[in-house]
Write a protein that holds these residues in place. Structure first.
Motif, short mmCIF file in Angstrom:
data_model
loop_
_atom_site.label_atom_id
_atom_site.label_comp_id
_atom_site.label_asym_id
_atom_site.label_seq_id
_atom_site.Cartn_x
_atom_site.Cartn_y
_atom_site.Cartn_z
N UNK A 56 0.85 -1.19 0.00
CA UNK A 56 0.00 0.00 0.00
C UNK A 56 0.89 1.25 0.00
N UNK A 57 0.80 2.01 -1.10
CA UNK A 57 1.69 3.15 -1.26
C UNK A 57 3.06 2.68 -1.71
N UNK A 58 3.12 1.90 -2.79
CA UNK A 58 4.36 1.22 -3.17
C UNK A 58 5.44 2.16 -3.68
N UNK A 59 5.09 3.39 -4.09
CA UNK A 59 6.11 4.34 -4.52
C UNK A 59 6.96 3.82 -5.65
N UNK A 60 8.28 3.84 -5.45
CA UNK A 60 9.19 3.39 -6.51
C UNK A 60 9.35 1.88 -6.56
N UNK A 61 8.68 1.16 -5.68
CA UNK A 61 8.65 -0.30 -5.76
C UNK A 61 9.73 -1.03 -5.01
N UNK A 62 10.51 -0.33 -4.19
CA UNK A 62 11.64 -1.03 -3.53
C UNK A 62 11.15 -2.11 -2.57
N UNK A 80 1.60 7.52 -7.21
CA UNK A 80 2.75 7.82 -8.06
C UNK A 80 2.72 6.92 -9.29
N UNK A 81 3.57 7.20 -10.30
CA UNK A 81 3.59 6.37 -11.52
C UNK A 81 4.03 4.94 -11.21
N UNK A 82 3.74 4.05 -12.15
CA UNK A 82 4.15 2.65 -12.03
C UNK A 82 5.66 2.58 -11.83
N UNK A 96 -3.17 2.07 -9.91
CA UNK A 96 -3.01 3.48 -9.57
C UNK A 96 -4.15 4.01 -8.71
N UNK A 97 -3.82 4.87 -7.77
CA UNK A 97 -4.85 5.51 -6.96
C UNK A 97 -5.47 6.68 -7.70
N UNK A 98 -6.66 7.06 -7.26
CA UNK A 98 -7.34 8.21 -7.84
C UNK A 98 -7.45 9.31 -6.79
#
Length: 238
Positions: A56-62, A80-82, A96-98
């Motif tokens: 939840x809220x993965x951001x840059x995916x780290x 944020x973007x994929x 993606x969230x809205x």
């Protein structure tokens, strides 16, 4: 935190293999990346291959990369973007969230075996949400008996942000920080039972990026820094 540091090294190598090391600030050096050593180690004790989990809220995916490495089927949710780090991964689904719906999640009830929040909950008010609404939604999408792990949740007793701000050494700080009693209250209202709560990262981590490359890239120095961090954290648990 040796197991956690082993995962730090493993993820650094995987990100480099994917050609995405430069797009993940957390992976700049092993000392900075080691701020996630404890979360990595605790997560590895919970996640089993095949589990369906939400970052939840993965951001840059780290953190999604860790979950994927542990064998989970990962759904990353973010405004944020994929994340480029997970580009082309068959085990990662990005949702993606809205901005028009900052308080609800686009998932059915009981969708996930595990939910992970890493440095997110304290920021939901910035996009029109609030902590109780977010926790209620996370409880809704989590299966009964599933695990909800929250990391990098800023403590009201932490010393680094106030000290660095006073010295003018950083422009970034959390506008909301939380006491143990407030955490218990929020979690209880959402229907969560707290199994474990604690602190980690007594010493600052992001500032290590300013060190010379030969110093900050050394795993030996990172291990030494981690050891000092654990020792101070044990002596001064606040």
């Amino acid at each position: 935190m040796s197991a956690g540091f082993d995962l730090v090294v493993r993820l650094d190598a995987e990100a480099q293999r994917r050609g995405a090391l430069a797009c993940v600030a957390q992976f700049d050096n092993p000392g900075t990346h080691s701020q996630y050593g404890t979360p990595y180690e605790l997560t590895a004790g919970v996640v089993k291959p095949g589990m369906r989990v939400l970052d939840w809220g993965c951001g840059n995916g780290h953190f999604s990369l860790l979950l994927e490495t542990l064998g989970a089927a990962v759904t990353g949710f973010s405004f944020e973007p994929r994340p480029c780090l997970l580009e082309g991964s068959p085990d990662f689904t990005f949702v993606p969230g809205r901005e028009t719906e900052p308080r609800t999640l686009p998932f059915a009830d009981n969708s996930f075996d595990g939910v992970f929040s890493v440095g997110v909950l304290e920021h939901v008010w910035e996009t029109g949400g609030d902590e109780p609404s977010s926790l209620a939604e996370l409880s809704r999408v989590l299966k009964p008996g599933g695990a909800f792990l929250t990391f990098h949740f800023p403590s009201s007793r932490g010393w680094t942000e106030p000290a660095f701000r006073l010295l003018g050494l950083t422009q970034y700080y959390h506008r909301r920080r939380y006491s143990a009693s407030r955490i218990r209250e929020l979690w209880a209202d959402a229907g969560f039972d707290i199994v474990r709560m604690g602190t980690y990262n007594f010493l600052p981590r992001n500032q290590l990026r300013s060190l010379p490359h030969a110093v900050r890239s050394s795993r030996t120095i990172a291990r030494l820094y981690n050891g000092i961090d654990r020792m101070l954290g044990g002596l001064l648990p606040w």
